[in-house]
Design a protein around this motif. Structure first.
Motif, mmCIF file in Angstrom:
data_model
loop_
_atom_site.group_PDB
_atom_site.id
_atom_site.type_symbol
_atom_site.label_atom_id
_atom_site.label_comp_id
_atom_site.label_asym_id
_atom_site.label_seq_id
_atom_site.Cartn_x
_atom_site.Cartn_y
_atom_site.Cartn_z
ATOM 1 N N UNK A 72 1.026 -1.297 -0.026
ATOM 2 C CA UNK A 72 0.010 -0.365 0.461
ATOM 3 C C UNK A 72 1.045 1.114 -0.094
ATOM 4 N N UNK A 73 2.360 1.261 0.780
ATOM 5 C CA UNK A 73 2.833 2.194 0.851
ATOM 6 C C UNK A 73 3.509 2.602 -0.907
ATOM 7 N N UNK A 74 3.664 1.413 -1.588
ATOM 8 C CA UNK A 74 4.433 1.403 -2.777
ATOM 9 C C UNK A 74 3.423 2.302 -3.476
ATOM 10 N N UNK A 133 3.222 5.659 -5.833
ATOM 11 C CA UNK A 133 2.833 5.966 -7.348
ATOM 12 C C UNK A 133 2.130 6.683 -7.609
ATOM 13 N N UNK A 134 0.786 6.593 -6.614
ATOM 14 C CA UNK A 134 -0.197 7.530 -6.992
ATOM 15 C C UNK A 134 0.411 9.082 -7.433
ATOM 16 N N UNK A 135 1.038 9.659 -5.588
ATOM 17 C CA UNK A 135 1.028 10.678 -5.702
ATOM 18 C C UNK A 135 2.837 11.478 -6.595
ATOM 19 N N UNK A 189 2.298 1.256 -11.582
ATOM 20 C CA UNK A 189 2.383 -0.267 -10.898
ATOM 21 C C UNK A 189 3.226 -0.988 -11.393
ATOM 22 N N UNK A 190 4.231 -1.360 -11.754
ATOM 23 C CA UNK A 190 5.132 -2.135 -11.843
ATOM 24 C C UNK A 190 5.224 -3.622 -10.678
ATOM 25 N N UNK A 191 5.433 -4.672 -11.907
ATOM 26 C CA UNK A 191 5.713 -5.998 -11.427
ATOM 27 C C UNK A 191 7.301 -5.541 -9.789
ATOM 28 N N UNK A 192 8.242 -4.174 -10.891
ATOM 29 C CA UNK A 192 9.458 -5.052 -9.975
ATOM 30 C C UNK A 192 8.705 -4.070 -8.522
#
Length: 356
Positions: free
Chosen positions: A262-264, A268-270, A275-278
């Motif tokens: 959720x942090x990632x 990403x939204x900010x 989003x990526x698999x990495x």
């Protein structure tokens, strides 16, 4: 007839694999004096059955004719023939009777007196006389043994009309416990799922943990097979306890992986980046890495705490070992499940979100 049926059961059950010993209770063995009243002979002398029975009960068994009072104590006064008149069948046959016509006859004239074999004790179950067949088994679980024994007995033993067989003892207790476990286990799983849902508020995480739960049981099954333990009620209790601990470890791992992911997603939204698999892989490594030490501590604490039980030899140690064995083996597989399988399943599950 009950003793005969038990004797016929001995060789039948003795041939079943796993039987150590079979002993059919001998219900005969007592010696009794039987007095059969000859009704026709008694009628010739003008006696009825009650007259003869009264003489027998008075002469042999005795009759209370009064009571003596000694302070607060009461003692009955019993009258019967001296022992020399009734200590053998011959003397009983010569017991005198007086007919209504005043003639003196012997008891043998109106009754047949003889020794007979009979049961030393009359036992009943559900108001029916019964006999017991005691069976000891080894190197085999009780449930499959009784199932095979029931089939073999049904094929080889012909029961007379009015007789029946019932399997009791530890098997009866096991059947009662299985019925209770049939209710307890679904309720336990339902409570676990409810608590998981209240913790995550999503069905996905609940399904992930419950779907991987059977993998945690593999280690317990392997250790039981290695130790030669058969399934029993104690083993079932051990698996129930294992399920709770395995779910607890899975929750610890899944909570931290969720937090990292959720942090990632927020970052990403900010940054308005896709989003990526990495990113998912990094989140799983971060969340799982933070939980390695707590998971290892939990698993080792349970295993080290239960190992002394496996070396015990006191009263009740066999039952405790059957409870501890599934937990020790299951915790080992639960460790692999939590550190390896659960992150992999989480990655496959969340990869669908990235594709969307």
């Amino acid at each position: 007839m009950i003793e005969e049926i038990g004797a016929n059961l001995e060789p039948i059950i003795n041939d079943i694999a796993g039987t150590v010993s079979v002993y059919a209770e001998r219900v005969a063995g007592g010696r009794y004096v039987t007095i059969d009243i000859k009704r026709l002979s008694a009628a010739r002398y003008g006696l009825n059955v009650s007259d003869v029975q009264q003489v027998i009960s008075t002469a042999v068994g005795g009759m209370n004719v009064g009571e003596t009072v000694e302070g607060l104590e009461r003692y009955p006064i019993n009258v019967r023939y001296p022992q020399d008149y009734r200590n053998s069948v011959v003397k009983l046959q010569n017991l005198p009777l007086v007919t209504p016509a005043g003639a003196r006859i012997a008891l043998a004239d109106v009754a047949d007196i003889r020794y007979e074999d009979g049961p030393p004790m009359i036992k009943t179950e559900n108001a029916r006389p019964n006999g017991w067949v005691f069976v000891d088994i080894a190197e085999r679980d009780l449930g499959s043994y009784v199932n095979e024994a029931q089939q073999v007995v049904a094929e080889k033993l012909v029961l007379p009309s009015g007789y029946s067989l019932a399997w009791s003892g530890q098997y009866e207790y096991m059947e009662r416990a299985k019925q209770r476990l049939g209710v307890v286990i679904p309720i336990t799983l339902a409570i676990i799922m409810l608590l998981l849902y209240l913790s995550f508020r999503r069905v996905g995480e609940v399904l992930v943990i419950m779907g991987t739960l059977p993998l945690a049981m593999v280690g317990g099954l392997w250790l039981m097979h290695y130790l030669g333990y058969n399934f029993s009620i104690a083993v079932g209790v051990g698996f129930i306890a294992l399920a709770g601990v395995a779910v607890e470890i899975g929750v610890i791992m899944l909570v931290y992986i969720n937090q990292a992911w959720h942090g990632r997603k927020l970052s990403a939204e900010q940054d308005r980046t896709p989003l990526t698999a990495d990113m998912l892989t990094e989140a799983i490594r971060e969340g799982a890495g933070l939980r390695v030490r707590p998971v290892m501590m939990t698993v080792l604490t349970v295993i080290i705490g239960l190992i002394p039980i496996m070396y015990g030899s006191g009263t009740g140690s066999e039952v405790m070992q059957r409870i501890a064995a599934p937990m020790i083996g299951g915790m080992a597989s639960a460790l692999l499940l939590t550190l390896l399988v659960l992150p992999a399943i989480y990655k496959l599950w969340k990869s669908k979100d990235i594709k969307r």
